[in-house]
Write a protein that holds these residues in place. Structure first.
Motif, short mmCIF file in Angstrom:
data_model
loop_
_atom_site.label_atom_id
_atom_site.label_comp_id
_atom_site.label_asym_id
_atom_site.label_seq_id
_atom_site.Cartn_x
_atom_site.Cartn_y
_atom_site.Cartn_z
N GLN A 1 -13.80 -11.04 -1.32
CA GLN A 1 -13.27 -10.61 -2.62
C GLN A 1 -11.75 -10.70 -2.61
O GLN A 1 -11.07 -9.86 -2.01
CB GLN A 1 -13.71 -9.17 -2.89
N THR A 2 -11.24 -11.71 -3.28
CA THR A 2 -9.79 -11.95 -3.37
C THR A 2 -9.09 -11.82 -2.02
O THR A 2 -7.98 -11.31 -1.93
CB THR A 2 -9.11 -11.02 -4.41
N ASP B 1 -5.73 -8.81 12.27
CA ASP B 1 -5.41 -10.01 11.50
C ASP B 1 -6.63 -10.93 11.56
O ASP B 1 -7.16 -11.19 12.66
CB ASP B 1 -4.19 -10.70 12.12
N LEU B 2 -7.07 -11.43 10.41
CA LEU B 2 -8.27 -12.27 10.37
C LEU B 2 -8.14 -13.53 11.24
O LEU B 2 -9.14 -14.07 11.69
CB LEU B 2 -8.55 -12.71 8.93
N TYR C 1 0.84 -1.21 0.00
CA TYR C 1 0.00 0.00 0.00
C TYR C 1 0.87 1.26 0.00
O TYR C 1 0.62 2.19 -0.76
CB TYR C 1 -0.94 0.00 1.22
N ALA D 1 -10.58 -8.95 4.88
CA ALA D 1 -9.47 -8.46 4.04
C ALA D 1 -10.01 -7.47 3.02
O ALA D 1 -9.82 -7.60 1.82
CB ALA D 1 -8.75 -9.63 3.37
N ASP E 1 -9.26 -5.66 8.04
CA ASP E 1 -8.01 -5.74 7.28
C ASP E 1 -6.87 -5.37 8.22
O ASP E 1 -7.05 -4.54 9.11
CB ASP E 1 -8.03 -4.77 6.09
N PHE E 2 -5.69 -6.01 8.01
CA PHE E 2 -4.59 -5.72 8.93
C PHE E 2 -3.61 -4.67 8.41
O PHE E 2 -2.61 -4.39 9.09
CB PHE E 2 -3.90 -6.98 9.42
C1 LIG Z 1 -5.47 -8.47 -2.81
S1 LIG Z 1 -5.88 -7.39 -1.50
C2 LIG Z 1 -7.66 -7.34 -1.71
C3 LIG Z 1 -8.29 -6.19 -1.00
C4 LIG Z 1 -9.79 -6.05 -1.29
N1 LIG Z 1 -10.52 -7.25 -0.93
C5 LIG Z 1 -9.99 -5.71 -2.74
O1 LIG Z 1 -10.42 -6.59 -3.52
O2 LIG Z 1 -9.68 -4.56 -3.11
C6 LIG Z 1 -5.68 -8.42 -0.08
C7 LIG Z 1 -5.95 -7.70 1.24
O3 LIG Z 1 -5.87 -8.69 2.26
C8 LIG Z 1 -5.33 -8.08 3.42
N2 LIG Z 1 -4.88 -9.22 4.25
C9 LIG Z 1 -4.05 -10.23 3.88
N3 LIG Z 1 -3.91 -11.11 4.87
C10 LIG Z 1 -4.68 -10.66 5.91
C11 LIG Z 1 -4.93 -11.14 7.23
N4 LIG Z 1 -4.37 -12.28 7.70
N5 LIG Z 1 -5.75 -10.43 8.03
C12 LIG Z 1 -6.32 -9.26 7.58
N6 LIG Z 1 -6.11 -8.76 6.35
C13 LIG Z 1 -5.30 -9.45 5.52
C14 LIG Z 1 -4.26 -7.16 2.88
O4 LIG Z 1 -3.89 -6.15 3.79
C15 LIG Z 1 -4.96 -6.62 1.62
O5 LIG Z 1 -5.67 -5.45 1.91
#
Ligand SMILES: C[S@@+](CC[C@H](N)C(=O)[O-])C[C@H]1O[C@@H](n2cnc3c(N)ncnc32)[C@H](O)[C@@H]1O
Length: 198
Positions: A112-113, A96-97, A15, A49, A70-71
């Motif tokens: 979503q992804t 963290d999830l 980011y 996330a 989201d973390f």
């Molecule tokens: C590919 S991005 C997708 C973001 C959003 N869903 C989108 O489609 O725009 C993945 C996101 O997952 C978050 N993320 C990854 N592992 C995570 C975790 N263990 N806990 C919380 N957030 C997490 C990252 O910070 C990032 O914002």
């Protein structure tokens, strides 16, 4: 379990450096398709996330009771700014999830992804959490990256893998399983809508 600080630092760096190829700057078309499957507002929606959370703003505007987790501190700060600017209310959790727990199950989870951002070794644990965080009869809207290559993120998640993570013993599957959404990277996401069995 403690937060995965290495992964968190990696995502935060993306980011900060503007390496956010997944970020559409607006809600994904998957949401428009998913809305047709969702219960009416004010249903409770979780977006794990969520990143910068354009879908959170859109759903909150429509009257849904939305929670995003989201973390990445930067993504969460950007999302809070977006909500403030548009004067919309939603619950945004910087966590963290794998350390977070839902107070009560949600009516809808919009994934979503998020799974594709996680190491595949964590997918089963994550799928268990989604099942726990959604109430019986609730809807899971999923967008799973189709990279057709090794490594990640994003990690390739085939239909067969989605079927094994979300088995028909626990989830009602639609007849149609081949719907895809274009991703900003030029790749496709497999769009799947499931109902948690009662
Ligand atoms: C590919 S991005 C997708 C973001 C959003 N869903 C989108 O489609 O725009 C993945 C996101 O997952 C978050 N993320 C990854 N592992 C995570 C975790 N263990 N806990 C919380 N957030 C997490 C990252 O910070 C990032 O914002």
């Amino acid at each position: 379990m403690g937060a995965d600080t290495n992964q968190q630092a990696r995502w935060e760096k993306r980011y900060l450096e503007g390496r956010t190829a997944w970020d559409r700057g607006q809600p994904s078309p998957a949401l428009a398709l998913g809305l047709a499957e969702m219960p009416a507002p004010p249903a409770r929606v979780l977006i794990p996330a969520c990143g910068r959370g354009y879908e959170i703003a859109e759903l909150a505007k429509r009257g849904y009771d939305v929670t995003g987790v989201d973390f990445s501190p930067s993504a969460v700060a950007d999302l809070k700014r977006l909500l403030d600017t548009q004067q919309i209310e939603a619950c945004v959790v910087a966590y963290d999830l794998f350390d977070w727990e839902a107070d009560e199950p949600f009516d809808v989870i919009y994934e979503q992804t998020a799974l594709c951002a996680l190491e595949p070794s964590k997918w089963l644990d994550y799928a268990e959490r989604l099942c726990r965080w959604i109430q019986p009869g609730g809807i899971l809207i999923g967008a799973f990256m189709q990279t057709h290559r090794q490594g990640g993120p994003p990690w390739h998640c085939s239909l067969a893998t989605v079927e094994s993570l979300f088995p028909e013993t626990r989830w009602e599957w639609p007849t149609r399983r081949d719907q895809t959404i274009s991703h900003p990277s030029g790749l496709k996401e497999l769009a799947i809508y499931l109902k948690r069995k009662k």
